[in-house]
Design a protein around this motif. Structure first.
Motif, PDB file in Angstrom:
ATOM      1  N   GLU A 246      13.178 -15.024  20.785  1.00  0.00           N
ATOM      2  CA  GLU A 246      12.340 -14.197  19.914  1.00  0.00           C
ATOM      3  C   GLU A 246      10.908 -14.116  20.442  1.00  0.00           C
ATOM      4  OE1 GLU A 246      13.267 -12.883  16.784  1.00  0.00           O
ATOM      5  OE2 GLU A 246      15.312 -13.664  16.815  1.00  0.00           O
TER       6      GLU A 246
ATOM      7  N   THR B  20       7.187 -12.362  19.171  1.00  0.00           N
ATOM      8  CA  THR B  20       6.501 -11.707  18.055  1.00  0.00           C
ATOM      9  C   THR B  20       5.289 -10.951  18.570  1.00  0.00           C
ATOM     10  OG1 THR B  20       7.189 -13.483  16.575  1.00  0.00           O
ATOM     11  CG2 THR B  20       5.374 -12.109  15.822  1.00  0.00           C
TER      12      THR B  20
ATOM     13  N   THR C  51       9.768  -8.539  17.768  1.00  0.00           N
ATOM     14  CA  THR C  51       9.619  -8.145  16.365  1.00  0.00           C
ATOM     15  C   THR C  51       8.153  -7.867  16.073  1.00  0.00           C
ATOM     16  OG1 THR C  51      11.528  -9.486  15.740  1.00  0.00           O
ATOM     17  CG2 THR C  51      10.030  -8.833  13.967  1.00  0.00           C
ATOM     18  N   ASN C  52       7.912  -6.789  15.340  1.00  0.00           N
ATOM     19  CA  ASN C  52       6.563  -6.397  14.959  1.00  0.00           C
ATOM     20  C   ASN C  52       6.368  -6.613  13.458  1.00  0.00           C
ATOM     21  OD1 ASN C  52       4.061  -5.286  14.607  1.00  0.00           O
ATOM     22  ND2 ASN C  52       4.682  -3.176  15.005  1.00  0.00           N
ATOM     23  N   PRO C  53       5.710  -7.719  13.060  1.00  0.00           N
ATOM     24  CA  PRO C  53       5.465  -7.944  11.635  1.00  0.00           C
ATOM     25  C   PRO C  53       4.210  -7.243  11.132  1.00  0.00           C
ATOM     26  CG  PRO C  53       4.702  -9.822  12.891  1.00  0.00           C
ATOM     27  CD  PRO C  53       5.310  -8.850  13.887  1.00  0.00           C
TER      28      PRO C  53
ATOM     29  N   PHE D 130       1.258  -4.024  10.696  1.00  0.00           N
ATOM     30  CA  PHE D 130       1.262  -2.618  10.291  1.00  0.00           C
ATOM     31  C   PHE D 130       0.915  -1.679  11.439  1.00  0.00           C
ATOM     32  CE2 PHE D 130      -2.969  -4.248   9.630  1.00  0.00           C
ATOM     33  CZ  PHE D 130      -3.784  -3.246  10.113  1.00  0.00           C
TER      34      PHE D 130
ATOM     35  N   THR E  51       1.533  -0.016  15.084  1.00  0.00           N
ATOM     36  CA  THR E  51       2.670   0.299  15.950  1.00  0.00           C
ATOM     37  C   THR E  51       2.462  -0.280  17.339  1.00  0.00           C
ATOM     38  OG1 THR E  51       3.100   2.325  14.724  1.00  0.00           O
ATOM     39  CG2 THR E  51       4.015   2.197  16.945  1.00  0.00           C
TER      40      THR E  51
ATOM     41  N   ASP F  20       7.580   0.083  14.732  1.00  0.00           N
ATOM     42  CA  ASP F  20       6.717   0.060  13.561  1.00  0.00           C
ATOM     43  C   ASP F  20       6.838  -1.275  12.824  1.00  0.00           C
ATOM     44  OD1 ASP F  20       5.708   2.680  13.952  1.00  0.00           O
ATOM     45  OD2 ASP F  20       7.551   3.517  13.102  1.00  0.00           O
ATOM     46  N   GLU F  21       6.075  -1.404  11.754  1.00  0.00           N
ATOM     47  CA  GLU F  21       6.050  -2.631  10.965  1.00  0.00           C
ATOM     48  C   GLU F  21       7.458  -3.070  10.556  1.00  0.00           C
ATOM     49  OE1 GLU F  21       3.717  -4.456   7.068  1.00  0.00           O
ATOM     50  OE2 GLU F  21       3.747  -2.289   7.388  1.00  0.00           O
ATOM     51  N   ASP F  22       7.734  -4.353  10.765  1.00  0.00           N
ATOM     52  CA  ASP F  22       8.999  -5.004  10.407  1.00  0.00           C
ATOM     53  C   ASP F  22      10.200  -4.466  11.181  1.00  0.00           C
ATOM     54  OD1 ASP F  22       7.749  -6.749   8.623  1.00  0.00           O
ATOM     55  OD2 ASP F  22       7.895  -5.297   6.988  1.00  0.00           O
ATOM     56  N   GLN F  23       9.952  -3.763  12.279  1.00  0.00           N
ATOM     57  CA  GLN F  23      11.048  -3.327  13.134  1.00  0.00           C
ATOM     58  C   GLN F  23      11.123  -4.224  14.358  1.00  0.00           C
ATOM     59  OE1 GLN F  23      10.294   0.850  13.922  1.00  0.00           O
ATOM     60  NE2 GLN F  23      11.548   1.453  12.178  1.00  0.00           N
ATOM     61  N   SER F  24      12.247  -4.116  15.071  1.00  0.00           N
ATOM     62  CA  SER F  24      12.411  -4.925  16.272  1.00  0.00           C
ATOM     63  C   SER F  24      13.122  -4.123  17.353  1.00  0.00           C
ATOM     64  CB  SER F  24      13.178  -6.208  15.952  1.00  0.00           C
ATOM     65  OG  SER F  24      14.472  -5.898  15.508  1.00  0.00           O
TER      66      SER F  24
END
Length: 128
Positions: free
Chosen positions: A30, A32, A57-59, A61, A63, A94-98
């Motif tokens: 993983e 981040t 993973t992008n936590p 907001f 991009t 984008d936010e919460d995407q991986s």
């Protein structure tokens, strides 16, 4: 009653009555995408084996991208691929995407976030 062979083997192994054969297991590492105090990949460098996967993973907001394509980088030298490997890019994350990629060729891969490369958002994947 019908019982699946795998479940039965796990039951026997759990009781210590049978040793399950070792199966090849590819791992996922993983990474981040961090925002503060500056945009960066954490960890910036990962070492994996052939067949392993890296999941970014992008936590945040904001991009980001995972870009292994020198033609898309502000500084093409920030991106490097082993010989014979075609460039690739995640597209916008984008936010919460991986985004995940399985590495099948040994070598050193250098990549950037094409939006934040100038801020130092660069990373390295070493495939052994």
């Amino acid at each position: 009653m019908t019982i699946n062979r795998r479940i039965f083997a796990k039951m026997l192994a759990g009781l210590g009555l049978w040793a399950a054969p070792a199966l090849a297991q590819d791992k996922t590492v993983e990474v981040t995408m961090k925002q503060a105090p500056k945009s960066r990949f954490v960890p910036e460098t990962v070492s994996i084996g052939v067949g392993d996967t890296v999941k970014w993973t992008n936590p945040a907001f904001v991009t980001h991208t995972v870009t292994f394509d020198p033609s898309m980088a502000a500084t093409p030298a920030d991106v490097a691929l082993p010989p014979g490997v075609s460039p690739f890019d995640s597209g916008n994350i984008d936010e919460d995407q991986s985004f995940s990629h399985t590495f099948t060729v040994k070598g050193t891969y250098k990549y950037v976030c094409k939006y934040h490369e100038a801020m130092g958002m660069v990373g390295t994947v070493i495939v052994n």
